[in-house]
Motif scaffolding. Structure first.
Motif, PDB file in Angstrom:
ATOM      1  N   PRO A 147      -5.422  15.900  -5.677  1.00  0.00           N
ATOM      2  CA  PRO A 147      -6.354  14.904  -5.142  1.00  0.00           C
ATOM      3  C   PRO A 147      -7.390  14.494  -6.193  1.00  0.00           C
ATOM      4  CG  PRO A 147      -6.398  16.943  -3.837  1.00  0.00           C
ATOM      5  CD  PRO A 147      -5.586  17.219  -5.042  1.00  0.00           C
ATOM      6  N   LYS A 160      -6.038  10.882  -1.601  1.00  0.00           N
ATOM      7  CA  LYS A 160      -7.012  11.838  -1.065  1.00  0.00           C
ATOM      8  C   LYS A 160      -8.107  12.134  -2.089  1.00  0.00           C
ATOM      9  CE  LYS A 160      -6.617  15.903   1.847  1.00  0.00           C
ATOM     10  NZ  LYS A 160      -5.693  16.968   2.259  1.00  0.00           N
ATOM     11  N   SER A 212      -0.643  17.380  -1.105  1.00  0.00           N
ATOM     12  CA  SER A 212      -0.020  18.220  -2.124  1.00  0.00           C
ATOM     13  C   SER A 212       0.473  19.548  -1.553  1.00  0.00           C
ATOM     14  CB  SER A 212      -0.996  18.474  -3.271  1.00  0.00           C
ATOM     15  OG  SER A 212      -2.196  18.988  -2.776  1.00  0.00           O
ATOM     16  N   ILE A 219      -2.862   7.787 -12.138  1.00  0.00           N
ATOM     17  CA  ILE A 219      -2.370   8.534 -10.981  1.00  0.00           C
ATOM     18  C   ILE A 219      -1.340   9.572 -11.428  1.00  0.00           C
ATOM     19  CG2 ILE A 219      -1.025   8.323  -8.839  1.00  0.00           C
ATOM     20  CD1 ILE A 219      -3.888   7.348  -8.576  1.00  0.00           C
ATOM     21  N   TYR A 254       5.989  20.822  -5.805  1.00  0.00           N
ATOM     22  CA  TYR A 254       5.296  19.838  -4.993  1.00  0.00           C
ATOM     23  C   TYR A 254       5.866  19.651  -3.598  1.00  0.00           C
ATOM     24  CZ  TYR A 254       2.557  15.529  -4.548  1.00  0.00           C
ATOM     25  OH  TYR A 254       1.688  14.557  -4.169  1.00  0.00           O
ATOM     26  N   ARG A 292      -0.854  14.411 -11.397  1.00  0.00           N
ATOM     27  CA  ARG A 292       0.230  15.302 -10.965  1.00  0.00           C
ATOM     28  C   ARG A 292       0.139  15.675  -9.494  1.00  0.00           C
ATOM     29  NH1 ARG A 292       3.442  14.135 -14.969  1.00  0.00           N
ATOM     30  NH2 ARG A 292       3.053  15.200 -16.918  1.00  0.00           N
ATOM     31  N   GLY A 293      -0.195  14.695  -8.673  1.00  0.00           N
ATOM     32  CA  GLY A 293      -0.205  14.939  -7.234  1.00  0.00           C
ATOM     33  C   GLY A 293      -1.475  15.581  -6.711  1.00  0.00           C
ATOM     34  N   TYR A 297      -9.434   9.868   2.739  1.00  0.00           N
ATOM     35  CA  TYR A 297      -8.417   9.073   2.063  1.00  0.00           C
ATOM     36  C   TYR A 297      -9.026   7.730   1.695  1.00  0.00           C
ATOM     37  CZ  TYR A 297      -4.558  12.199   2.918  1.00  0.00           C
ATOM     38  OH  TYR A 297      -3.719  13.278   2.894  1.00  0.00           O
ATOM     39  N   GLU A 319      -3.377  10.916   8.791  1.00  0.00           N
ATOM     40  CA  GLU A 319      -4.709  10.379   8.501  1.00  0.00           C
ATOM     41  C   GLU A 319      -4.633   9.344   7.376  1.00  0.00           C
ATOM     42  OE1 GLU A 319      -8.867  11.809   6.525  1.00  0.00           O
ATOM     43  OE2 GLU A 319      -7.395  13.364   7.004  1.00  0.00           O
ATOM     44  N   ALA A 320      -3.809   9.637   6.372  1.00  0.00           N
ATOM     45  CA  ALA A 320      -3.641   8.705   5.256  1.00  0.00           C
ATOM     46  C   ALA A 320      -2.997   7.411   5.739  1.00  0.00           C
ATOM     47  CB  ALA A 320      -2.792   9.333   4.166  1.00  0.00           C
ATOM     48  N   MET A 348      -2.886   4.915  -0.996  1.00  0.00           N
ATOM     49  CA  MET A 348      -3.755   5.754  -0.161  1.00  0.00           C
ATOM     50  C   MET A 348      -3.825   7.092  -0.872  1.00  0.00           C
ATOM     51  SD  MET A 348      -4.723   3.916   2.251  1.00  0.00           S
ATOM     52  CE  MET A 348      -5.689   5.208   3.046  1.00  0.00           C
ATOM     53  N   ILE A 407       0.869  -1.184   0.000  1.00  0.00           N
ATOM     54  CA  ILE A 407       0.000   0.000   0.000  1.00  0.00           C
ATOM     55  C   ILE A 407       0.900   1.226   0.000  1.00  0.00           C
ATOM     56  CG2 ILE A 407      -1.782   1.265   1.238  1.00  0.00           C
ATOM     57  CD1 ILE A 407      -2.368  -1.515   2.624  1.00  0.00           C
ATOM     58  N   THR A 408       0.762   2.046  -1.035  1.00  0.00           N
ATOM     59  CA  THR A 408       1.614   3.223  -1.168  1.00  0.00           C
ATOM     60  C   THR A 408       0.824   4.467  -0.767  1.00  0.00           C
ATOM     61  OG1 THR A 408       2.783   2.143  -2.970  1.00  0.00           O
ATOM     62  CG2 THR A 408       3.062   4.511  -2.766  1.00  0.00           C
ATOM     63  N   VAL A 409       1.393   5.231   0.154  1.00  0.00           N
ATOM     64  CA  VAL A 409       0.706   6.433   0.640  1.00  0.00           C
ATOM     65  C   VAL A 409       1.225   7.635  -0.135  1.00  0.00           C
ATOM     66  CG1 VAL A 409       0.217   7.866   2.649  1.00  0.00           C
ATOM     67  CG2 VAL A 409       0.486   5.390   2.920  1.00  0.00           C
ATOM     68  N   TYR A 410       0.297   8.435  -0.635  1.00  0.00           N
ATOM     69  CA  TYR A 410       0.664   9.651  -1.361  1.00  0.00           C
ATOM     70  C   TYR A 410       0.756  10.827  -0.400  1.00  0.00           C
ATOM     71  CZ  TYR A 410       0.743   7.885  -6.038  1.00  0.00           C
ATOM     72  OH  TYR A 410       1.131   7.238  -7.170  1.00  0.00           O
ATOM     73  N   ILE A 463       5.304  11.955 -11.096  1.00  0.00           N
ATOM     74  CA  ILE A 463       4.196  12.723 -10.538  1.00  0.00           C
ATOM     75  C   ILE A 463       4.503  14.210 -10.659  1.00  0.00           C
ATOM     76  CG2 ILE A 463       2.973  13.226  -8.401  1.00  0.00           C
ATOM     77  CD1 ILE A 463       3.613  10.212  -7.780  1.00  0.00           C
TER      78      ILE A 463
END
Lengths: 523, 380
Positions: free
Chosen positions: B340, B371, A208, B333, A397, B337-338, B357, A216-217, B369, A202-205, A444
């Motif tokens: 949500p 947003k 931004s 994804i 970013y 570009r990041g 999330y 929370e994520a 995960m 599971i990858t958490v982003y 990204i």
């Protein structure tokens, strides 16, 4: 003051050197030894004594060349590079390209090191074992962890060992946990190695606005299946997550283990430790932070460390010191009851271990901290200059966070205004003798490039590199087509990589090449 | 001198969505939409944007529009006294020709910005009328919103328009007018065509990046994600499968019949509903365990409210937040570009409730995960 000069007439060597197999002439030899009939009478021809089952029916397809041709071949290839020792290698961000002191090569090339065989008895390699043992002690101090091994042959193999330890740990407790959590700006191997080991990943982003993930994520990703959390910090973007302790607490609360990918620890060396951040496992790439020439899959060590509770799961052997025996001595300890076994043969690449040991010994505690401070200072100097002086280069970013030892930038604006992409800039930088890279995938951050100046470079050298970037951007506005056709002064201008996606075409050995492209059989 | 703002409402835009039709281009489809119980909502969407504009700019602008449903009603509701640029003699302007003529009339008056409400079909009509001669901005209403000329939501359109008119945003860019072939769309073939460009005010925070149609390189990752979903399917649960090539990979793998751009349903590995509208979905899931699976629109990130209006606020309330499954390939994804993912169901309360999330399926045994926020949230 040194001279900062943009090399406008640079040109890389171009030898059009064939592959060594193509240079082969039947019967050509490097050294022809005189025939001695007297010896032959006594020992025979050396082959007929061998059992027929191990004698080749057909000679191997090895290239046949004279010594001079072999020498020319490899010298020519060595000139067609932009390696760490010939360019200002700050454009290979995340790889921690630093100067490897040449005095350490004298140690490594000494017969005391180069002639060691892994099957030699322990009594005869006490010096080498002592160096491994002491490097373990140093790394304990630097990380706060309790035990290190040097068996993994690189960072990804160290992560694979971590995944193996996590799996073995829960198996020993009878718990079924099969999920690993990582973050998108951690090294891609933090996701890939556990996946190979059979974990769900599971990858958490990140958020931004902050560039770091929300707690929370992370909570959303946590479950009773959570086995581990494997992350880098600072991230690949150069942003450090100051709330990392809160993150490891969340994972521990859910019953998971936390592993710290410190492949690149250059910006926090001697300043932030794995233990205080709440990690149970960690690793350092000795070839990066602790200086060994690296790249192109060269010899490497992922020094893997664990807390006391996990020591029994380490790969074997570990190096121990036996005080109780009459002959006080170092020895290889294979006796770990829960060991994951081996991720690689033997105890690790000793020359890399030796270089790291020598590097630490030459710097001392204060010197190590200074490395981190200068690396951060250099990075912030370069960032300041790039954002102010290099038109259309931007930090992305988010734009407002501190960066530690590297920065991921973006050419988004340049592309929008001139059509010149990050790949084009990279290609044109070769024409001035510079190397630059994009970033790990996925992109990204649009049109990314990553710069990590490390502590090795002087202000003049950093300025020289930035002059290169400025020149390429100027050209992007004035002669975008020329930039898009670059490089013009490199060894090989354009490599068609489209066939990399076609398994019927690419070949990693000569034999495969013959099979796939010439329909040939080479044994 | 007051600034001039044009407004064109395509009153039928978006009507096909909730009843499971893919667009309302053409009178026969419109008739069918009405038979199926479709209600116009374009005027409401225009009103939402105009309300924001009214709040932020008050009396410093003049509105130029067409009579009645083509803009006058929405503008009046928001508190403006619009200038009507042509009398339609009491006729309701609902055809493409009306949109084209209105755009031409308003441009000739020399407005500072032309706002229009609709989807890709309307954007095409506006493009046909004025090409790049006028700065415009789309208020998203249509079923298909592939074009990059639309703001993220009516609220975002109002805010961006206000910032542009106040000269806080000065950059103007050319944005793609894309449309899919509606006939092919109803046959289940996704073909997006670039029709041209319109000039829009540019603020990177406000305009979705435009949909990026998935290419062949995504083929294997789609299969992998579908396999992960199938591995975790529960026997007794009804799965509502949203539109798009990513989600429909599941149907392909299960060797089931499906509609590429419609909503289908499966249970126990079998098809239990095809090309469903809102009412049919509600009938199917009433008092039963159901989950919905959707994929974000590339570039924009919408998971609800674009191209899947059948999965209405009512449907989503019945299904519940914990039963929403998002499936997104790495390419999708990357295209965000990041930013949500977004929800714009037309029910702001629900959009807020669903914001969180989500653990989205990325590939085989791979999750992310990510947003999800309302499409109109201010920072956006």
């Amino acid at each position: 003051m040194g001279l900062a000069k943009l090399r406008r007439d640079f040109h890389e060597a171009r030898w059009e050197e064939p592959i060594i197999f193509e240079l082969s002439n039947e019967g050509e030899r490097g050294i022809i030894t005189p025939k001695d009939e007297k010896i032959e009478r006594i020992v025979g021809d050396g082959i007929s004594e061998l059992p027929s089952s191990i004698v080749r029916k057909k000679l191997p397809n090895l290239p046949e060349l004279s010594q001079k041709r072999v020498l020319m071949h490899y010298l020519r290839l060595s000139q067609e590079i932009l390696g760490a020792d010939v360019n200002i290698d700050i454009g290979q961000g995340t790889c921690t390209m630093k100067y490897s002191p040449k005095v350490n090569e004298l140690l490594v090339q000494s017969p005391k090191v180069s002639e060691i065989h892994p099957y030699q008895s322990e009594e005869t390699v006490q010096g080498a074992l002592e160096i491994m043992y002491k490097l373990d002690l140093f790394l304990r101090e630097i990380s706060g962890l309790d035990r290190f091994v040097f068996q993994p042959g690189g960072g990804s193999q160290a992560i694979f060992a971590i995944a193996s330890i996590i799996r073995a740990y829960y198996k020993s407790r009878g718990e079924e946990r099969d999920e690993i959590i990582t973050t998108i700006f951690s090294h891609p191997s933090d996701a890939a190695a556990p996946a190979v080991k059979g974990f769900k990943v599971i990858t958490v982003y990140p958020d931004s606005e902050t560039g770091i993930p929300d707690a929370e994520a992370l909570r959303g990703a946590i479950s009773s299946r959570t086995a581990g959390f494997i992350v880098t910090n600072p991230k690949d973007t150069g942003i450090f997550n100051p709330r990392i302790k809160e993150f490891t607490n969340i994972v521990h609360k859910a019953g998971g283990l936390c592993a710290y990918d410190q492949a690149n620890a250059n910006g926090i060396l001697g300043i932030v430790r794995a233990k205080e951040c709440g990690f149970d496992i960690g690793f350092f790439n000795l070839h990066k932070t602790f200086s060994s020439p690296h790249g192109s899959g060269g010899p490497a060590v992922g020094a893997l460390g664990v807390k006391k509770e996990l020591e029994n799961f380490l790969p074997v052997p570990i190096v121990d010191y036996d005080e109780s025996r009459e002959m006080r001595r170092y020895y290889l300890n294979y006796n770990l009851p829960s060991t994951i076994g081996k991720v690689r043969e033997f105890y690790g690449v000793f020359p890399v271990v030796l270089r790291a040991y020598a590097w630490i010994m030459s710097l001392g505690e204060g010197g190590i901290k200074e490395v981190a401070k200068i690396a951060v200072l250099n990075n912030n100097y370069v960032m300041y200059k790039i954002l102010r002086e290099v038109r259309d280069a931007d930090i992305s970013y988010p734009a407002n966070r501190h960066r530690i030892e590297q920065v991921r930038y973006t050419w988004k604006n340049l592309r929008e205004k001139t059509g010149v992409t990050t790949e084009d800039v990279i290609n044109r930088m070769y024409d001035f003798g510079f190397h630059l890279r994009t970033s790990h995938h996925p992109w990204i951050i649009p049109e990314p490039f990553t710069i990590e100046p490390t502590e090795s470079y002087s202000k003049e050298e950093l300025d020289e590199y930035i002059e290169g970037l400025k020149e390429v951007v100027r050209e992007a506005y004035e002669e975008p087509e020329m930039v898009k056709r670059s490089p013009h002064r490199s060894s090989i201008h354009r490599v068609d990589t489209s066939w990399l996606n076609d398994p019927s075409k690419w070949a990693v050995t000569w034999r495969l090449y013959l099979r796939k492209h010439r329909n040939g059989d080479s044994n | 001198m007051k600034m001039k703002v044009g407004l064109i409402v395509n009153p039928i835009a978006g009507m096909g969505g909730r009843v499971g039709l893919k667009g309302t281009d053409g009178p026969e489809i419109l008739k069918r939409a009405i038979e199926l119980g479709a209600k116009p909502w374009a005027e409401d969407r225009a009103y939402e944007a105009m309300k924001i504009l009214r709040n932020l700019l008050n009396d410093s602008i003049e509105i130029y529009t067409y009579p009645s449903r083509m803009g006058e009603n929405s503008a009046r509701r928001a508190g403006f006294f619009p200038k009507i640029v042509r009398d339609l003699g009491g006729r309701e302007g609902t055809t493409a020709k009306d949109t084209v003529r209105a755009a031409r009339d308003i441009r000739e008056l020399g407005v500072d910005l032309l706002l229009f409400t609709g989807g890709d079909g309307t954007a095409r009509d506006v493009y046909r009328a004025i090409a790049e001669k006028q700065v415009v901005l789309g208020i998203p209403t249509g079923v298909k919103v592939y074009s990059s000329v639309f703001a993220a939501s009516p609220r975002a359109a109002g805010e961006l328009a206000a910032r542009f008119l106040k000269r806080q945003v000065t950059e103007v860019v050319e944005a793609e007018v894309l449309d899919i072939n509606e006939e092919a769309f109803r046959e289940g073939i996704l073909s997006v065509r670039l029709y041209g460009y319109l000039k829009i005010p540019y603020d990177s925070l406000c305009i979705p990046g435009g949909k990026i149609p998935s290419g062949h390189s995504e083929k294997y990752t789609k299969e992998a994600a579908a396999a992960e979903f199938i591995d975790n399917m529960e026997e007794d649960c009804i799965y509502i499968i949203g539109p798009g090539t990513t989600t429909k990979e599941i149907m392909k793998k299960l060797e089931l019949n499906y509609t590429l751009l419609g909503v289908d349903a499966i249970q126990g590995g079998k098809l239990v509903g095809k090309d469903l509208n809102e009412r049919q979905i509600i009938n199917l899931i009433s008092s039963r365990k159901a989950k919905v699976i959707v994929s974000p629109i590339g570039g924009q990130g919408y998971i609800f409210g674009r191209g899947n209006q059948q999965i209405s606020p009512r449907v989503l309330r019945m299904i519940g937040k914990e039963n929403i499954i998002i499936i997104a390939t790495p390419g999708k994804i990357e295209s965000l570009r990041g930013k949500p993912m977004l929800i714009d169901t037309g029910d702001e309360e629900l959009d807020k409730e669903l914001s969180s999330y989500y653990k989205a399926i990325l590939g085989y045994r791979e999750y992310i995960m990510y947003k999800v926020i309302p499409g109109y949230r201010e920072q956006y």
